[in-house]
Enzyme design. Structure first.
Site, PDB file in Angstrom:
ATOM      1  N   ASP A 355       0.833  -1.189   0.000  1.00  0.00           N
ATOM      2  CA  ASP A 355       0.000   0.000   0.000  1.00  0.00           C
ATOM      3  C   ASP A 355       0.880   1.256   0.000  1.00  0.00           C
ATOM      4  OD1 ASP A 355      -2.686   1.290   0.467  1.00  0.00           O
ATOM      5  OD2 ASP A 355      -1.667   1.959   2.292  1.00  0.00           O
ATOM      6  N   GLU A 392       1.770  -0.387  -5.044  1.00  0.00           N
ATOM      7  CA  GLU A 392       0.875   0.719  -5.360  1.00  0.00           C
ATOM      8  C   GLU A 392       1.797   1.925  -5.488  1.00  0.00           C
ATOM      9  OE1 GLU A 392      -3.333   2.582  -3.789  1.00  0.00           O
ATOM     10  OE2 GLU A 392      -1.765   2.213  -2.301  1.00  0.00           O
TER      11      GLU A 392
END
Length: 707
Positions: A355, A392
């Site tokens: 993330d 990401e």
């Protein structure tokens, strides 16, 4: 002087050397972090660069006051590591925490407080929040304790599946939301066990990887609030409390001292059914937040090391969640590597999605780095050598690295440009045909120059963050009012289209168009080069009622409504068909040997054969993949065509050798049914011209003319 060997011999128990507050102790295992059970005691090890002393606190289960405090003797301190073996402890009879003393100077980022109770960063289980949504009885006075875990799960002969990344069809899901709704039909709703009971469904659907949204221990009660009578939580879990501990709120049974067994059983059975497990991990920030947040672990251990701080001791907020981990400090790097290795060796996971991974590319002052040590170490680590690494490749402070994330020939990326460009093209925006072709054929503009192969671009149109696929074609704008922020949260640029009515409608033509748009999107995803990912529930048109930021919604907004599987059975069956189609035709996923007829690997046929030209108004594209099949027994030629215009358009197909003919496998204008003659309902003219209906995708394969 004669040499005396003080090393413990095989089969000989370690003996105490000291006694503290009635407990026999000796120096512990300095190389075994956290709490490690020995034959006749438990070793406790903690690292701190700035602390001047360390005290171990032992609690009876569910008690708030320790029954003993054991201060580490000075001789039990080597370098920056404290380690002590405490004898005659039974792991089921205690919980533990630490207290550290040291300098306190906020401007220098030093927050030591000898009275502060600290959670072991290496804790394998965290106590206090067993039941989802229940605040601990101590309320604001609650402090985290750790529990020793006995890791004796029998993995048998299970092995890593090592499915090539480009072959993956990834199914992103929230463990709780996947089965929490009554319609799920499982006996342990919202748990690891509930998900395990759905494995036959996943296998039948055909996906071969699940990507689990955060399962590390987190506090769903962080910032919990009530809005319009509805209890809201930190539902998604992007607020890690402890990186080595599974979230006990997802377990269907109490697992004291065996935390993680239910999760391991889930992973074991997923692997038995050919499904890999990828974890969504959050190494960009922690639940300790900013200056106003709690101090329960890293802040009290080495705040100025584990977090990126401003010159006056405040927290840089590149995550949008209050703080940012200092990932390229050697101590933090070691911690992250240790954590990843633990989940690979003890839980046998197959990969990680990072993330806001661009924070891992920042240095200790917050500046982006060309060669971040942590990313290189992860890429080159021996234990992590074959796991999937998916970034990401952006953060909340504007660092956007899609296409140039430091890869070291290992890292792949969530391709946000694929999502954005294809969403715009599929809904009919002008000027997007060229970008769509580039994205579908592997985003070579982003990745070929870095020689990152066919697996660098993880293609997706939907994920947890944004509209579901059905909502993408049911809402022009977000509808996040129930989040309590006056609809100010969430992405304002979702590139969605409501097909003529905002939200629910009784108009059958609009509903028919929405279903076609959903199928167009999935056909495109399945016919794109690179690993594919979609969000759980898209296969039966699950809706979040226009909410594109459902991070706080532990209710029907986020839960999958399995009754829609029957209502949208045709869509579900179509998804299953397309996944199987992608698996069958290897040329959709990667280059193969050249076909005998000499067609190139990829060729463009917009309007007519071998025409790669586009203009600003182009909305009809054609892409042909060609190569030998995986067994090298026959040519495999697949043609994908997409008419994103609101009127029918004709496309002329490239000519095939005489022994081959085009057969239509997909026409999204026609309702899908297993065994249905799609070709019989497709308008061919003169054998090579195909009339493509408005807003329709077609897929054809070359087959022997006599078939």
């Amino acid at each position: 002087m004669d040499y005396v060997d003080h090393r413990p011999q095989r089969g000989i128990k370690l003996q105490p050397l000291d006694e503290i507050n009635g407990f026999k102790v000796r120096p512990g295992f300095y190389n075994r972090d956290g709490a490690a059970a020995a034959s006749n005691g438990v070793s406790f090890t903690l690292h701190s660069h700035g602390a001047t002393s360390c005290t171990l606190l032992l609690f009876h289960p569910q008690e708030t006051e320790p029954f003993v405090k054991l201060k580490f003797p000075e001789s039990y301190h080597i370098g920056n590591t404290y380690s002590m073996l405490v004898f005659d402890l039974k792991i089921e009879e205690f919980e533990y925490a630490f207290q550290l003393d040291g300098p306190y100077d906020k401007e220098k980022g030093l927050l030591f407080d000898k009275n502060n109770i600290l959670l072991d960063p290496y804790a394998k289980a965290v106590t206090g929040q067993r039941n989802w949504g229940e605040r601990p009885e101590e309320g604001e006075n609650f402090v985290y304790h750790a529990r020793v875990v006995e890791n004796n799960f029998d993995w048998g002969n299970i092995r890593q599946l090592e499915i090539p990344l480009e072959d993956l069809v990834i199914y992103e899901m929230h463990v709780r939301g996947f089965t929490k709704h009554d319609s799920s039909g499982v006996t342990a709703k919202g748990t690891y066990e509930g998900l395990r009971q759905k494995i036959p469904y996943l296998k039948d659907l055909g996906i071969n990887a699940v990507e689990l949204m955060p399962i590390f221990e987190f506090d769903e009660m962080e910032n919990a609030r009530i809005v319009e009578g509805e209890q809201l939580y930190n539902y998604w879990g992007y607020n890690t409390v402890c990186f080595f501990a599974p979230n006990t709120g997802y377990s269907s049974v109490v697992e004291h001292n065996h935390e993680g067994d239910e999760l391991k059983q889930l992973i074991y059975e997923l692997k038995e059914n050919g499904i890999e497990v990828i974890l969504d991990v959050v190494f960009n920030h922690t639940a300790e937040g900013n200056e106003d947040g709690p101090n329960f672990s890293f802040k009290g251990i080495d705040n100025n090391i584990y977090y990126i701080l401003t010159p006056d001791g405040h927290y840089y907020n590149f995550s949008g969640c209050g703080n940012a981990l200092n990932c390229n400090h050697p101590m933090t790097r070691r911690f992250i590597i240790d954590c990843l290795r633990y989940w690979v060796t003890e839980y046998r996971v197959d990969g990680f999605r990072f993330d806001l991974a661009s924070i891992l590319a920042r240095d200790q002052t917050g500046e982006p780095m060309a060669d971040p040590p942590i990313l290189q170490e992860i890429a080159c680590d021996s234990i992590l050598g074959k796991v999937k690494l998916i970034a990401e490749a952006w953060d909340a402070a504007g660092l956007y690295q899609v296409g140039h994330f430091p890869a070291y020939n290992r890292w792949s990326e969530w391709n946000g440009k694929y999502r954005d460009d294809l969403r715009r093209f599929l809904k009919g925006d002008e000027g997007m045909a060229g970008a769509a072709i580039t994205r579908i054929t592997g985003s070579r503009d982003l990745y070929d120059s870095l020689k990152r192969g066919q697996s660098a671009s993880v293609n997706f149109l939907t994920c947890h963050d944004g509209f579901t696929l059905y909502d993408l074609y049911s809402y022009n704008v977000k509808h996040n009012e129930k989040n309590g922020w006056n609809n100010t949260d969430g992405d304002n640029n979702g590139n969605s289209w409501n097909c003529g009515a905002e939200g629910e409608t009784s108009d059958p033509e609009i509903e028919k168009l929405r279903r076609r748009m959903v199928k167009n999107a999935f056909v495109t995803l399945m016919c794109s080069r690179g690993p594919a990912m979609f969000y759980a529930g898209d296969e039966f048109c699950n809706t979040q009622f226009g909410n594109n930021n459902a991070y706080c919604q532990d209710n029907i907004i986020s839960w999958l409504d399995w009754s829609r599987q029957e209502e949208y059975e045709e869509i579900h069956d179509f998804f299953r068909y397309m996944i199987a189609f992608r698996k069958k035709h290897t040329v959709l996923r990667k280059p193969m040997k050249m076909v005998e007829c000499g067609f190139p690997d990829i060729s463009i046929h917009n309007d007519y054969p071998w025409n790669a030209r586009i203009n600003y108004t182009s909305r009809l594209i054609g892409i042909m993949y060609a190569g030998r099949n995986e067994e090298d027994t026959a040519d495999d030629i697949v043609f994908y065509g997409m008419n994103a215009y609101w009127k029918p358009l004709e496309i002329q197909l490239p000519s095939l050798p005489e022994h081959l003919r085009w057969r239509v496998c997909v026409n999204t204008f026609v309702e899908y049914a297993d065994g249905k003659d799609i070709e019989g309902e497709t308008d061919f003219q003169y054998g090579s011209r195909l009339k493509v209906p408005p807003r329709t995708a077609v897929v054809l394969v070359a087959e022997e003319a006599w078939m």
